[in-house]
Design a protein around this motif. Structure first.
Motif, mmCIF file in Angstrom:
data_model
loop_
_atom_site.group_PDB
_atom_site.id
_atom_site.type_symbol
_atom_site.label_atom_id
_atom_site.label_comp_id
_atom_site.label_asym_id
_atom_site.label_seq_id
_atom_site.Cartn_x
_atom_site.Cartn_y
_atom_site.Cartn_z
ATOM 1 N N GLU A 94 42.731 31.821 40.209
ATOM 2 C CA GLU A 94 41.612 32.417 38.954
ATOM 3 C C GLU A 94 40.379 32.265 39.488
ATOM 4 O OE1 GLU A 94 40.405 32.210 34.287
ATOM 5 O OE2 GLU A 94 42.483 31.311 35.033
ATOM 6 N N ASP A 95 39.894 31.269 40.220
ATOM 7 C CA ASP A 95 38.668 31.217 40.793
ATOM 8 C C ASP A 95 38.422 31.947 41.789
ATOM 9 O OD1 ASP A 95 36.134 29.740 41.230
ATOM 10 O OD2 ASP A 95 37.110 28.733 42.886
ATOM 11 N N VAL A 96 39.349 32.313 42.567
ATOM 12 C CA VAL A 96 39.230 33.261 43.580
ATOM 13 C C VAL A 96 39.212 34.746 42.958
ATOM 14 C CG1 VAL A 96 40.572 34.432 45.465
ATOM 15 C CG2 VAL A 96 40.778 32.134 45.267
ATOM 16 N N LEU A 97 39.814 35.063 41.974
ATOM 17 C CA LEU A 97 39.768 36.199 41.329
ATOM 18 C C LEU A 97 38.046 36.527 40.533
ATOM 19 C CD1 LEU A 97 43.205 37.341 40.432
ATOM 20 C CD2 LEU A 97 41.850 38.244 42.345
ATOM 21 N N CYS A 98 38.085 35.621 39.864
ATOM 22 C CA CYS A 98 37.085 35.688 38.790
ATOM 23 C C CYS A 98 35.598 35.113 38.930
ATOM 24 C CB CYS A 98 37.677 35.185 37.482
ATOM 25 S SG CYS A 98 39.112 36.232 37.095
ATOM 26 N N ALA A 99 35.549 33.794 39.693
ATOM 27 C CA ALA A 99 34.181 33.231 39.886
ATOM 28 C C ALA A 99 33.201 34.172 40.582
ATOM 29 C CB ALA A 99 34.298 31.945 40.813
ATOM 30 N N GLY A 100 31.906 33.884 40.332
ATOM 31 C CA GLY A 100 30.938 34.641 40.639
ATOM 32 C C GLY A 100 30.200 34.126 41.887
ATOM 33 N N ARG A 148 49.373 42.348 35.917
ATOM 34 C CA ARG A 148 47.995 43.145 35.570
ATOM 35 C C ARG A 148 46.835 42.254 35.756
ATOM 36 N NH1 ARG A 148 46.993 47.892 33.817
ATOM 37 N NH2 ARG A 148 49.053 48.019 32.652
ATOM 38 N N ILE A 149 45.906 42.760 36.505
ATOM 39 C CA ILE A 149 44.549 41.973 36.544
ATOM 40 C C ILE A 149 43.736 42.467 35.476
ATOM 41 C CG2 ILE A 149 42.404 41.539 38.082
ATOM 42 C CD1 ILE A 149 44.274 42.073 40.458
ATOM 43 N N PRO A 150 43.112 41.295 34.815
ATOM 44 C CA PRO A 150 42.076 41.593 33.907
ATOM 45 C C PRO A 150 40.618 41.897 34.633
ATOM 46 C CG PRO A 150 42.328 39.223 33.811
ATOM 47 C CD PRO A 150 43.607 40.102 34.815
ATOM 48 N N LYS A 151 39.749 42.961 34.297
ATOM 49 C CA LYS A 151 38.693 43.097 34.939
ATOM 50 C C LYS A 151 37.431 42.015 34.438
ATOM 51 C CE LYS A 151 39.577 47.953 35.709
ATOM 52 N NZ LYS A 151 39.416 49.291 35.157
ATOM 53 N N SER A 152 37.791 40.843 34.797
ATOM 54 C CA SER A 152 36.839 39.806 34.390
ATOM 55 C C SER A 152 36.367 39.049 35.511
ATOM 56 C CB SER A 152 37.617 38.895 33.319
ATOM 57 O OG SER A 152 38.817 38.425 34.069
ATOM 58 N N GLY A 153 35.281 38.652 35.243
ATOM 59 C CA GLY A 153 34.293 37.779 35.906
ATOM 60 C C GLY A 153 33.381 37.137 35.354
ATOM 61 N N PHE A 154 32.384 37.002 36.171
ATOM 62 C CA PHE A 154 31.012 35.992 35.713
ATOM 63 C C PHE A 154 30.457 37.121 34.740
ATOM 64 C CE2 PHE A 154 26.504 35.054 35.653
ATOM 65 C CZ PHE A 154 26.710 33.667 35.191
ATOM 66 N N ARG A 155 29.967 36.626 33.483
ATOM 67 C CA ARG A 155 29.393 37.495 32.395
ATOM 68 C C ARG A 155 27.786 37.021 32.520
ATOM 69 N NH1 ARG A 155 32.224 41.954 31.589
ATOM 70 N NH2 ARG A 155 34.033 41.660 31.148
ATOM 71 N N HIS A 156 27.058 37.563 32.774
ATOM 72 C CA HIS A 156 25.400 37.285 32.624
ATOM 73 C C HIS A 156 24.979 36.915 31.120
ATOM 74 C CE1 HIS A 156 24.815 37.592 37.060
ATOM 75 N NE2 HIS A 156 25.365 38.765 36.936
#
Length: 157
Positions: A94-100, A148-156
């Motif tokens: 999850e860190d690989v896919l979503c961390a900024g 399915r991949i959620p289009k999520s990641g870091f949110r400012h």
């Protein structure tokens, strides 16, 4: 300043294009984001030799930033977990896919250019493929399960 002929936007990815990445993903919380090399030379090389159809830097997470290409290009994609380079400090996939703050590039190339790039340089990793939008955004995991991949990641904000 980038000249108009060398500008690569997010909206040029086409079904059949191969998705590539520079570097590895995840682990930025352990200080990777403080010791990065901007991929300016790599971007210039790609534009000069291979003409990417779309490109973006990964500052908000692989899934979210690739999601920007998918949205702007009106396409879908599949990623292959086994092909995505993982930083040794990543705290799970999850860190690989979503961390900024990975500060790597993701870009797309047509199949002919992709084959040329794979032959020319081991520095760029194919990690997936672009599909029609109706097929969505998925990953094939290490167990060969499609999810399915959620289009999520870091949110400012």
């Amino acid at each position: 300043l980038v000249g108009k002929k060398k500008l690569v936007l997010r909206n040029g990815a086409k079904p059949g294009d191969i998705i590539f990445a520079t570097g590895d993903f995840g682990g930025s919380i352990k200080g990777k984001h403080l010791r990065f090399d901007p991929r300016v030379d790599e971007a210039a090389y790609l534009v000069r030799k291979f003409k990417p159809s779309a490109m973006i830097d990964v500052s908000d997470g692989l899934a979210q930033d690739l999601g920007h290409i998918l949205e702007e290009s009106n396409v879908g994609a599949v990623l292959f977990e086994d092909l995505i380079p993982v930083n040794k400090n990543a705290a799970g996939f999850e860190d690989v896919l979503c961390a900024g703050e990975d500060f790597e590039l993701i870009f797309t190339l047509n199949r002919k250019a992709a084959a040329r790039l794979i032959s020319a340089s081991p520095l760029f990793n194919p990690i997936g493929q672009i599909f029609p939008k109706k097929q969505g955004f998925f990953i094939i995991d290490k167990e060969n399960v499609c999810r399915r991949i959620p289009k999520s990641g870091f949110r400012h904000f």
